[in-house]
Scaffold this motif. Sequence first.
Motif, PDB file in Angstrom:
ATOM      1  N   HIS A   3     -31.923 -44.831   6.238  1.00  0.00           N
ATOM      2  CA  HIS A   3     -32.047 -45.128   4.827  1.00  0.00           C
ATOM      3  C   HIS A   3     -30.294 -44.946   5.061  1.00  0.00           C
ATOM      4  O   HIS A   3     -29.733 -44.095   4.063  1.00  0.00           O
ATOM      5  CB  HIS A   3     -32.434 -44.336   3.431  1.00  0.00           C
ATOM      6  CG  HIS A   3     -34.208 -44.267   4.063  1.00  0.00           C
ATOM      7  ND1 HIS A   3     -34.860 -44.874   4.569  1.00  0.00           N
ATOM      8  CD2 HIS A   3     -34.503 -43.337   5.157  1.00  0.00           C
ATOM      9  CE1 HIS A   3     -36.335 -44.696   4.724  1.00  0.00           C
ATOM     10  NE2 HIS A   3     -35.983 -43.400   5.126  1.00  0.00           N
ATOM     11  N   ALA A  38     -36.109 -41.662   2.277  1.00  0.00           N
ATOM     12  CA  ALA A  38     -35.956 -42.259   1.314  1.00  0.00           C
ATOM     13  C   ALA A  38     -35.932 -41.326   0.397  1.00  0.00           C
ATOM     14  O   ALA A  38     -34.994 -41.632  -1.497  1.00  0.00           O
ATOM     15  CB  ALA A  38     -37.422 -43.178   1.919  1.00  0.00           C
ATOM     16  N   GLU A  39     -36.504 -40.367  -0.001  1.00  0.00           N
ATOM     17  CA  GLU A  39     -36.759 -39.586  -1.027  1.00  0.00           C
ATOM     18  C   GLU A  39     -35.298 -39.025  -1.175  1.00  0.00           C
ATOM     19  O   GLU A  39     -34.772 -39.203  -2.578  1.00  0.00           O
ATOM     20  CB  GLU A  39     -37.538 -38.138  -0.987  1.00  0.00           C
ATOM     21  CG  GLU A  39     -38.643 -38.133  -0.948  1.00  0.00           C
ATOM     22  CD  GLU A  39     -39.492 -38.447   0.147  1.00  0.00           C
ATOM     23  OE1 GLU A  39     -38.971 -38.759   1.461  1.00  0.00           O
ATOM     24  OE2 GLU A  39     -40.478 -38.987   1.007  1.00  0.00           O
ATOM     25  N   LYS A  41     -33.093 -40.726  -0.701  1.00  0.00           N
ATOM     26  CA  LYS A  41     -31.741 -42.067  -0.921  1.00  0.00           C
ATOM     27  C   LYS A  41     -32.357 -42.483  -2.624  1.00  0.00           C
ATOM     28  O   LYS A  41     -31.896 -42.337  -3.807  1.00  0.00           O
ATOM     29  CB  LYS A  41     -32.650 -43.280  -0.281  1.00  0.00           C
ATOM     30  CG  LYS A  41     -31.748 -44.894  -0.727  1.00  0.00           C
ATOM     31  CD  LYS A  41     -32.008 -45.913   0.113  1.00  0.00           C
ATOM     32  CE  LYS A  41     -31.979 -47.123  -0.028  1.00  0.00           C
ATOM     33  NZ  LYS A  41     -32.129 -47.948   0.611  1.00  0.00           N
ATOM     34  N   GLU A  42     -33.545 -41.754  -3.459  1.00  0.00           N
ATOM     35  CA  GLU A  42     -34.621 -41.687  -4.214  1.00  0.00           C
ATOM     36  C   GLU A  42     -33.680 -41.279  -5.536  1.00  0.00           C
ATOM     37  O   GLU A  42     -33.078 -41.724  -6.437  1.00  0.00           O
ATOM     38  CB  GLU A  42     -35.863 -41.888  -4.504  1.00  0.00           C
ATOM     39  CG  GLU A  42     -36.528 -42.616  -5.995  1.00  0.00           C
ATOM     40  CD  GLU A  42     -36.425 -43.469  -6.153  1.00  0.00           C
ATOM     41  OE1 GLU A  42     -35.820 -43.938  -6.917  1.00  0.00           O
ATOM     42  OE2 GLU A  42     -35.980 -44.787  -5.306  1.00  0.00           O
ATOM     43  N   THR A  43     -33.246 -39.790  -4.803  1.00  0.00           N
ATOM     44  CA  THR A  43     -32.551 -39.241  -5.305  1.00  0.00           C
ATOM     45  C   THR A  43     -31.179 -39.368  -6.176  1.00  0.00           C
ATOM     46  O   THR A  43     -30.540 -39.531  -6.896  1.00  0.00           O
ATOM     47  CB  THR A  43     -32.447 -37.328  -4.742  1.00  0.00           C
ATOM     48  OG1 THR A  43     -34.099 -37.509  -4.737  1.00  0.00           O
ATOM     49  CG2 THR A  43     -31.972 -36.612  -5.962  1.00  0.00           C
ATOM     50  N   MET A  45     -29.979 -42.467  -5.845  1.00  0.00           N
ATOM     51  CA  MET A  45     -29.957 -43.685  -7.484  1.00  0.00           C
ATOM     52  C   MET A  45     -30.654 -43.036  -8.807  1.00  0.00           C
ATOM     53  O   MET A  45     -29.509 -43.833  -9.349  1.00  0.00           O
ATOM     54  CB  MET A  45     -31.184 -44.327  -6.225  1.00  0.00           C
ATOM     55  CG  MET A  45     -30.869 -45.384  -5.863  1.00  0.00           C
ATOM     56  SD  MET A  45     -29.778 -46.322  -4.708  1.00  0.00           S
ATOM     57  CE  MET A  45     -30.261 -47.871  -6.291  1.00  0.00           C
ATOM     58  N   THR A  46     -30.919 -41.986  -9.097  1.00  0.00           N
ATOM     59  CA  THR A  46     -31.504 -41.295 -10.045  1.00  0.00           C
ATOM     60  C   THR A  46     -30.063 -41.111 -10.297  1.00  0.00           C
ATOM     61  O   THR A  46     -29.963 -40.888 -11.674  1.00  0.00           O
ATOM     62  CB  THR A  46     -32.714 -40.676  -9.515  1.00  0.00           C
ATOM     63  OG1 THR A  46     -33.408 -41.296  -9.141  1.00  0.00           O
ATOM     64  CG2 THR A  46     -33.020 -39.710 -11.333  1.00  0.00           C
TER      65      THR A  46
END
Length: 96
Positions: A3, A38-39, A41-43, A45-46
């Motif tokens: 990702h 993806a997790e 990547k989401e972390t 972003m957060t």
Amino acid sequence: MRHQLTFDARKEAQLCLDQAGGWIAFHRQKPMFVFATAEEKETYMTLLEAKVDDTKKRNQGNVKRWKQIMTFLKCLLKASKNEQDIRQWSKDDGRS
């Protein structure tokens, strides 16, 4: 599958990348932020969103403080100008 995100040169972005478990790799001779899942990547972003919000809040506080300081300085300048005018009027009255 990897990702990826476009490289972000800001120090905050690179700190968030490290905290989220990502790394920097090159794709077609351009640096990219890469995450294993993806997790992650989401972390990232957060974390980055939280840092950006925090920075904006701090900057808004600084802007408010600077506006207050500038207002105070303008008042001092105006008072100083008024004092100079009063002194000049006193001198003018003394000459007559």
